[in-house]
Design an enzyme around this catalytic site. Structure first.
Site, PDB file in Angstrom:
ATOM      1  N   ARG A  58       0.812  -1.225   0.000  1.00 27.42           N
ATOM      2  CA  ARG A  58       0.000   0.000   0.000  1.00 27.42           C
ATOM      3  C   ARG A  58       0.842   1.270   0.000  1.00 27.42           C
ATOM      4  NH1 ARG A  58      -3.054  -3.425   3.474  1.00 27.42           N
ATOM      5  NH2 ARG A  58      -2.151  -2.330   5.239  1.00 27.42           N
ATOM      6  N   GLU A  95       4.196  -8.148  15.086  1.00 26.49           N
ATOM      7  CA  GLU A  95       3.458  -8.503  16.298  1.00 26.49           C
ATOM      8  C   GLU A  95       3.789  -9.924  16.742  1.00 26.49           C
ATOM      9  OE1 GLU A  95      -1.150  -8.528  17.933  1.00 26.49           O
ATOM     10  OE2 GLU A  95      -0.714  -7.823  15.907  1.00 26.49           O
TER      11      GLU A  95
END
Length: 172
Positions: A58, A95
């Site tokens: 993106r 994460e």
């Protein structure tokens, strides 16, 4: 421009407990997309951008049209093994685990003023890794531009003290 009205909230995507901020409606609205790029471009120009750097995927949707609007180059940052020429890499934390980003060794000239671009600033991990790649090549990061910032995740703290421009901030 009311960008917030063109950002769709998708609960529990990509996993339960995550509220995904979807920019595809903004991208589908030609006037809004053009205006967003123009706004970010004004800031990038004020920072003296000589090249725009964006991470896949993106970051390309923001960075490539931004570089085009400014008449400067665009440099892609990709996941390991995706760039065809000689690269430098950096490992960064996700994460759950780690990943590696790469940039071509000849993509940035020493001293070149670089603006980082992506759709979203969340935890700042990807942008911090991208900034590290630029600096490894001797580039000077003069700013970072995003459509969205999730302020509660404090991503700015990983970007040293470089200026940041965002079009929409979510505090939650």
């Amino acid at each position: 421009m009311d960008y917030r009205s063109l950002i769709r909230d998708i609960p529990d995507f990509p996993k339960e407990g995550i509220l995904f901020r979807d920019i595809t409606p903004l991208l589908a609205d030609g006037e809004a997309y053009r205006t967003a790029i123009r706004q970010l471009g004004e800031q990038a120009k004020a920072w003296g951008a000589e090249v725009i750097v964006g991470p896949e995927a993106r970051g390309y949707v923001v960075g490539a049209p931004l570089s085009y609007a400014l008449g400067v180059g665009f440099v892609p940052v990709r996941k390991r093994g995706k760039l065809p020429a000689e690269t430098v890499s950096v490992t960064y934390d996700l994460e759950y685990g780690q990943d590696i980003l790469e940039i071509h060794t000849d993509a940035i000239r020493p001293g070149q003023k670089v603006v980082l671009a992506d759709d979203l600033l969340a935890t700042g991990g990807t942008m911090a890794a991208t900034m590290e790649l630029v600096r490894k090549l001797g580039g000077e990061v003069v700013g970072a531009a995003f459509f969205i910032e999730l302020s509660a995740l404090n991503g700015r703290s990983k970007l040293d003290d470089i200026p940041v421009c965002t079009l929409v901030k979510y505090e939650d």
